[in-house]
Motif scaffolding. Structure first.
Motif, PDB file in Angstrom:
ATOM      1  N   MET A   1      47.310   6.704  90.910  1.00 47.35           N
ATOM      2  CA  MET A   1      46.796   7.444  89.759  1.00 47.35           C
ATOM      3  C   MET A   1      45.745   8.469  90.191  1.00 47.35           C
ATOM      4  O   MET A   1      45.706   9.588  89.679  1.00 47.35           O
ATOM      5  CB  MET A   1      46.203   6.478  88.738  1.00 47.35           C
ATOM      6  CG  MET A   1      47.242   5.659  87.975  1.00 47.35           C
ATOM      7  SD  MET A   1      48.427   6.664  87.036  1.00 47.35           S
ATOM      8  CE  MET A   1      49.814   6.738  88.197  1.00 47.35           C
ATOM      9  N   MET A   2      44.900   8.107  91.151  1.00 48.56           N
ATOM     10  CA  MET A   2      43.911   9.078  91.658  1.00 48.56           C
ATOM     11  C   MET A   2      44.611  10.242  92.341  1.00 48.56           C
ATOM     12  O   MET A   2      44.228  11.409  92.159  1.00 48.56           O
ATOM     13  CB  MET A   2      42.951   8.383  92.626  1.00 48.56           C
ATOM     14  CG  MET A   2      41.934   7.472  91.954  1.00 48.56           C
ATOM     15  SD  MET A   2      40.863   6.630  93.144  1.00 48.56           S
ATOM     16  CE  MET A   2      40.066   8.037  93.919  1.00 48.56           C
ATOM     17  N   LEU A   3      45.655   9.954  93.117  1.00 48.57           N
ATOM     18  CA  LEU A   3      46.409  11.015  93.780  1.00 48.57           C
ATOM     19  C   LEU A   3      47.000  11.973  92.744  1.00 48.57           C
ATOM     20  O   LEU A   3      46.825  13.205  92.834  1.00 48.57           O
ATOM     21  CB  LEU A   3      47.520  10.404  94.634  1.00 48.57           C
ATOM     22  CG  LEU A   3      48.556  11.393  95.198  1.00 48.57           C
ATOM     23  CD1 LEU A   3      47.899  12.337  96.196  1.00 48.57           C
ATOM     24  CD2 LEU A   3      49.726  10.631  95.843  1.00 48.57           C
ATOM     25  N   GLY A   4      47.706  11.399  91.751  1.00 50.38           N
ATOM     26  CA  GLY A   4      48.365  12.236  90.759  1.00 50.38           C
ATOM     27  C   GLY A   4      47.387  13.028  89.908  1.00 50.38           C
ATOM     28  O   GLY A   4      47.561  14.238  89.701  1.00 50.38           O
ATOM     29  N   LEU A   5      46.340  12.369  89.417  1.00 52.28           N
ATOM     30  CA  LEU A   5      45.406  13.037  88.510  1.00 52.28           C
ATOM     31  C   LEU A   5      44.523  14.050  89.241  1.00 52.28           C
ATOM     32  O   LEU A   5      44.157  15.086  88.674  1.00 52.28           O
ATOM     33  CB  LEU A   5      44.561  11.996  87.784  1.00 52.28           C
ATOM     34  CG  LEU A   5      45.342  11.070  86.834  1.00 52.28           C
ATOM     35  CD1 LEU A   5      44.429  10.014  86.233  1.00 52.28           C
ATOM     36  CD2 LEU A   5      46.028  11.863  85.727  1.00 52.28           C
ATOM     37  N   THR A   6      44.194  13.764  90.504  1.00 51.75           N
ATOM     38  CA  THR A   6      43.411  14.729  91.283  1.00 51.75           C
ATOM     39  C   THR A   6      44.214  16.005  91.523  1.00 51.75           C
ATOM     40  O   THR A   6      43.708  17.125  91.365  1.00 51.75           O
ATOM     41  CB  THR A   6      42.977  14.116  92.622  1.00 51.75           C
ATOM     42  OG1 THR A   6      42.192  12.938  92.373  1.00 51.75           O
ATOM     43  CG2 THR A   6      42.159  15.109  93.428  1.00 51.75           C
ATOM     44  N   LEU A   7      45.479  15.835  91.897  1.00 51.40           N
ATOM     45  CA  LEU A   7      46.339  17.005  92.082  1.00 51.40           C
ATOM     46  C   LEU A   7      46.535  17.744  90.764  1.00 51.40           C
ATOM     47  O   LEU A   7      46.570  18.985  90.730  1.00 51.40           O
ATOM     48  CB  LEU A   7      47.696  16.572  92.643  1.00 51.40           C
ATOM     49  CG  LEU A   7      47.744  16.263  94.141  1.00 51.40           C
ATOM     50  CD1 LEU A   7      49.081  15.629  94.512  1.00 51.40           C
ATOM     51  CD2 LEU A   7      47.540  17.545  94.955  1.00 51.40           C
ATOM     52  N   PHE A   8      46.653  16.981  89.682  1.00 49.77           N
ATOM     53  CA  PHE A   8      46.822  17.599  88.357  1.00 49.77           C
ATOM     54  C   PHE A   8      45.621  18.475  88.020  1.00 49.77           C
ATOM     55  O   PHE A   8      45.773  19.601  87.534  1.00 49.77           O
ATOM     56  CB  PHE A   8      47.006  16.498  87.305  1.00 49.77           C
ATOM     57  CG  PHE A   8      47.132  17.017  85.905  1.00 49.77           C
ATOM     58  CD1 PHE A   8      48.331  17.525  85.438  1.00 49.77           C
ATOM     59  CD2 PHE A   8      46.046  16.985  85.029  1.00 49.77           C
ATOM     60  CE1 PHE A   8      48.450  18.009  84.145  1.00 49.77           C
ATOM     61  CE2 PHE A   8      46.152  17.457  83.744  1.00 49.77           C
ATOM     62  CZ  PHE A   8      47.364  17.977  83.289  1.00 49.77           C
ATOM     63  N   ALA A   9      44.424  17.965  88.266  1.00 52.91           N
ATOM     64  CA  ALA A   9      43.220  18.747  87.983  1.00 52.91           C
ATOM     65  C   ALA A   9      43.117  19.965  88.898  1.00 52.91           C
ATOM     66  O   ALA A   9      42.731  21.062  88.467  1.00 52.91           O
ATOM     67  CB  ALA A   9      41.977  17.864  88.151  1.00 52.91           C
ATOM     68  N   ALA A  10      43.493  19.785  90.177  1.00 51.98           N
ATOM     69  CA  ALA A  10      43.383  20.889  91.126  1.00 51.98           C
ATOM     70  C   ALA A  10      44.375  22.008  90.839  1.00 51.98           C
ATOM     71  O   ALA A  10      44.105  23.182  91.127  1.00 51.98           O
ATOM     72  CB  ALA A  10      43.583  20.371  92.553  1.00 51.98           C
ATOM     73  N   ARG A  11      45.528  21.666  90.281  1.00 56.20           N
ATOM     74  CA  ARG A  11      46.580  22.656  90.047  1.00 56.20           C
ATOM     75  C   ARG A  11      46.680  23.090  88.594  1.00 56.20           C
ATOM     76  O   ARG A  11      47.689  23.694  88.195  1.00 56.20           O
ATOM     77  CB  ARG A  11      47.926  22.065  90.473  1.00 56.20           C
ATOM     78  CG  ARG A  11      48.052  21.843  91.964  1.00 56.20           C
ATOM     79  CD  ARG A  11      48.117  23.157  92.720  1.00 56.20           C
ATOM     80  NE  ARG A  11      48.524  22.971  94.109  1.00 56.20           N
ATOM     81  CZ  ARG A  11      48.716  23.963  94.961  1.00 56.20           C
ATOM     82  NH1 ARG A  11      48.518  25.196  94.551  1.00 56.20           N
ATOM     83  NH2 ARG A  11      49.083  23.728  96.190  1.00 56.20           N
ATOM     84  N   ALA A  12      45.694  22.798  87.778  1.00 58.79           N
ATOM     85  CA  ALA A  12      45.768  23.113  86.355  1.00 58.79           C
ATOM     86  C   ALA A  12      45.980  24.602  86.113  1.00 58.79           C
ATOM     87  O   ALA A  12      46.662  25.003  85.158  1.00 58.79           O
ATOM     88  CB  ALA A  12      44.492  22.646  85.647  1.00 58.79           C
TER      89      ALA A  12
END
Length: 655
Positions: A322-333
C-alpha cells in the motif's frame, strides 16, 4: 520423495519470483530488451514450479501421507476423496499455497496473453507481480511451511473441520481466491502505469479483463459461501455480516466500482486518478481479508489461523504494497489529468455517482468490521457490530444505486438528454411500481422492505431489458440486430438483471420469511405457512466418518404429498464436533427448510422450520451476475486489447 520435491520447487519458485521482481524492472528503466524479455519466461517458470509444489501437497493428502504434519492435522484415512483433495486448501498453510499459486497463474496469463502490451509496460507489470509473489513465498517458507514432517508419524489423522466437509465449501475458497488474487493484476497494472507515467485509453482496455475476471470469480465465491452458510449452518440465513464475509464483500464492491471506472478511462480518458486509486485499494482490501482470517484479531467460523506473528508478517506485506502504490500515486498525480470533459447529465456523471455509492458502501462495511477491534485496542471496550448496524447503514446506498443504475446505463457519453432516456424507461418504471404496489397490497402490517425491494428488482430488470432492446434501433429487423449485439452489451444486461434478481430474493426473504420452532413427536403433523409437515421417523445412520441422527419428514400441501425431507444432526467422532445438515425442498418461488435438533427430556425432538419466499433468487441472481461477467469477458473487445497494436509503440500520454 514427492514431498521433498514439492518443498524444493517452492523454494526455487521463491528465487525465480525475486529474479522476476528485479531484472525486468531494471531492464525497463534502462531500455534493455534482453532484461525486459526475461520477465516472460520467469513468470511461466514461476507458475510451473508453484503448480508442481501444489500438486505434491495434494498427492500427500490423496495418499494420506501422515508423515506430513499438515496432513495429520487436516485429514483422515476414512474421509471421502473429495474432502481429502479439498483438505489441501482447508487450512492456513495449504490455502496460502493456493493463494500464491493463483498469483503466479495470473502472472502466467499476463505473460502468455500480453503480446500486445508495450514491452516496458509488460516488463513492469510482471515485475510488480513478481514482487507480490516473492512476498507471499517468503511468508509461506518462513512462517507457514506446508511441508513440515512429523518425527513420529501417527497411524491416522485428526480429520478436517467437519464444517468444511461440504461440496459448497469445497469449491468456495478456490473461486474466492481467484477473485482476491485476480485483483493483484489490477494493482500490478496500476503501479506499472504510475512508474511509466502514462495512463491512457489503451491501459483502461488492458486492465479491464483482469478486473472483470476477478469480479466474476469473487461473485461466484461469495455466492457459494452464502449458499453454504444457508443450508449447512442450520440457522437459515444467507448473510451474517461476519467479519470474514465482509472481508470478501469489500473487494467485490471496490472491484465493481473499478470495473465501471475503467470503462470511463477507456471510452473517455477521464477518471484516471480515481481508477488508479481504486486498483490500488481493491488489492489492499484483498490483503486485509488475508490478514483478518489468519491473524487471530477477529474470531470467525471462517478463520484459518490465530497466530499473531503471522498476522504481523501479513500486516507488513499489506503496509509495504500500500505504501508503494500510494506513494507512486502521490508522486505521479500531475500526469494523470483527465482529457475528456463531460456534462452534468451524461453517462460519465452517473458512473461517478455509481463509484461514490460503491466506495462509501465499502467504507461503511470496513468501519463496521474493524470498529470492535479499534474499540478493544484503544478504548478497552468489547463491542459487537451486528446485522442491525450494517442493514441500516449499508441498505440506503444500495437503494440509491438501484435507482440510478438503469438510467445511467442508457445515458449517452459526454452529454445526454435525460428526458429521452426517461421516456424510454417509462414502461419499466410503471411495471416496477405495479410490482411494488402488488407486494404492498398483499402484505398486512409489515415493513416496507419487501415492496421497496421488489420495486427496485423490477426496475433493474426492466431497465436492463429496455437498455438492450433500445440498441436494436427504431425499425427493421430488431431480433436480428439483437442477436448480433456484442457480447459485452449482453453481459452488462445479464449482470444488471442478476443484481435485480438478487435484490428481489433478499427483500422477499427478509420481509416475508416464516419461522416455526417446536417440539415434535414421531408421527405428529404440524402446519407452517400453509404446508403440512409430518415427522414419520428418526433414525441413527452411520456415515463414512460420522454418525447421524436423521429425521424423516413428509411435506404436503392441501392434502397432497410434495416431498420427503431428511434433515440430519451429525457428529464427527475424530474431530469431536457436531454439524447440522438442513433439509430443503426447493421451489422457484419458495423454499421449505427443516432442521432437526436434540431429543427433549419430555419426549419428542426439537424441530425448526422456515418458509423462505424467493430464497433461490439470491443465488440465481449471483449466477446471472457471474454469467454476465463471463459473457463480457468472452467479447473479443475485452479479451484482447483491440487497437493496442496501434498504440504499442507509442501510447497516448496522460499529461
Amino acid at each position: 520423495m514427492i514431498t521433498e520435491l514439492g518443498h524444493f520447487a517452492l523454494i526455487l519458485a521463491f528465487f525465480v519470483a525475486c529474479f522476476q521482481a528485479i531484472v525486468p524492472l531494471v531492464g525497463a528503466h534502462k531500455r534493455w530488451p534482453g532484461w525486459m524479455s526475461a520477465a516472460e519466461p520467469a513468470a511461466i517458470l514461476q507458475f510451473l514450479l508453484t503448480a508442481g509444489s501444489f500438486l505434491a501437497l495434494m498427492w500427500a493428502f490423496v495418499t494420506s501421507d501422515f508423515s506430513l504434519q499438515l496432513v495429520v492435522q487436516n485429514s483422515h484415512s476414512l474421509k471421502p476423496m473429495l474432502y481429502k483433495i479439498t483438505g489441501v486448501w482447508g487450512n492456513h498453510e495449504g490455502s496460502m499455497l493456493l493463494w500464491v499459486l493463483i498469483v503466479t497463474l495470473f502472472g502466467f496469463f499476463a505473460a502468455w496473453f500480453g503480446q500486445e502490451l508495450p514491452p516496458t509496460l509488460k516488463a513492469r507489470v510482471l515485475a510488480v507481480q513478481g514482487m507480490i509473489g516473492a512476498a507471499f513465498f517468503a511468508f509461506i517458507l518462513f512462517t507457514s511451511n506446508p511441508f513440515l514432517r512429523m518425527a513420529v508419524p501417527p497411524f491416522d489423522g485428526q480429520d478436517l473441520n467437519p464444517l468444511l466437509q461440504d461440496p459448497g465449501l469445497a469449491f468456495h475458497p478456490p473461486f474466492l481466491y481467484l477473485g482476491y488474487v485476480g485483483l493483484s493484476m489490477t494493482f500490478s497494472f496500476a503501479v506499472a502505469a504510475l512508474i511509466e507515467g502514462r495512463v491512457d485509453a489503451a491501459w483502461g482496455r488492458w486492465v479491464r479483463p483482469y478486473t472483470l475476471a476477478a469480479w466474476m470469480f469473487l461473485t461466484i465465491g461469495i455466492g457459494l459461501g452464502s449458499w453454504w452458510a444457508y443450508y449447512e449452518l442450520g440457522w437459515g440465513g444467507f448473510w451474517f455480516w461476519d467479519p470474514v464475509e465482509n472481508a470478501s464483500f469489500m473487494p467485490w464492491l471496490i472491484a465493481a466500482a473499478l470495473l465501471h471506472s475503467a470503462v470511463v478511462v477507456e471510452k473517455r480518458e477521464s477518471l484516471k486518478s480515481w481508477t488508479i486509486l481504486l486498483a490500488i485499494i481493491a488489492f489492499g482490501f484483498s490483503m486485509i481479508g488475508a490478514f483478518i482470517t489468519r491473524s487471530g484479531v477477529i474470531t470467525s467460523v471462517h478463520a484459518f489461523a490465530s497466530d499473531p506473528e503471522r498476522g504481523v508478517f501479513l500486516l507488513m506485506i499489506l503496509a509495504g504494497f500500500m505504501m508503494l502504490g500510494l506513494t507512486l500515486f502521490a508522486a505521479r498525480a500531475n500526469v494523470m489529468q483527465s482529457k475528456g470533459v463531460f456534462g452534468l447529465v451524461s453517462r460519465e456523471s452517473v458512473l461517478v455517482v455509481n463509484n461514490l455509492l460503491l466506495g462509501v458502501a465499502a467504507f461503511v462495511v470496513f468501519v463496521g468490521t474493524i470498529w470492535p477491534l479499534i474499540a478493544e485496542m484503544f478504548f478497552d471496550r468489547k463491542l459487537s457490530v451486528g446485522a442491525p448496524f450494517f442493514n441500516m447503514a449499508f441498505t440506503p446506498f444500495m437503494i440509491v444505486l438501484g435507482l440510478v443504475l438503469p438510467v445511467g446505463a442508457m445515458l449517452s457519453w459526454k452529454r445526454a438528454q435525460m428526458g429521452r432516456v426517461l421516456r424510454k424507461l417509462a414502461p419499466a418504471f410503471v411495471l416496477a411500481l405495479a410490482v411494488g404496489a402488488l407486494a404492498w397490497a398483499m402484505q398486512t402490517g409489515r415493513s416496507a422492505v419487501g415492496p421497496v425491494g421488489l420495486f427496485l428488482a423490477a426496475w433493474l430488470i426492466g431497465g436492463a431489458i429496455t437498455d438492450i432492446w433500445s440498441r436494436t434501433g427504431r425499425s427493421g429487423d430488431k431480433l436480428g440486430r439483437l442477436r448480433r449485439l456484442p457480447r459485452g452489451d449482453w453481459g452488462k444486461t445479464v449482470a444488471h438483471a442478476g443484481l435485480g434478481v438478487t435484490m428481489a430474493g433478499v427483500a422477499a426473504m427478509t420481509a416475508w420469511q416464516v419461522e416455526d420452532i417446536r417440539v415434535v413427536q414421531e408421527g405428529e403433523s404440524f402446519e407452517v405457512a400453509g404446508f403440512t409437515l409430518t415427522l414419520d421417523d428418526v433414525r441413527r445412520v452411520e456415515g463414512p466418518n460420522y454418525r447421524s441422527t436423521t429425521g424423516d419428514f413428509t411435506l404436503a400441501k392441501d392434502g397432497s404429498e410434495i416431498a420427503s425431507m431428511h434433515p440430519e444432526k451429525r457428529v464427527y467422532p475424530v474431530a469431536g464436533m457436531p454439524t447440522t445438515e438442513a433439509a430443503l425442498d426447493n421451489g422457484f418461488l419458495r423454499d421449505v427448510y427443516v432442521v432437526i435438533g436434540d431429543p427433549q427430556s419430555g419426549g419428542g425432538w426439537a424441530v425448526r422450520t422456515y418458509y423462505k419466499p424467493l430464497a433461490n433468487w439470491i443465488w440465481g441472481g449471483a449466477i446471472l451476475m457471474a454469467l454476465g461477467g463471463a459473457l463480457s469477458l468472452s467479447d473479443r473487445r475485452y479479451r484482447v486489447a483491440a487497437g493496442a497494436r496501434r498504440t504499442k509503440a507509442q501510447g497516448v500520454p496522460a499529461e
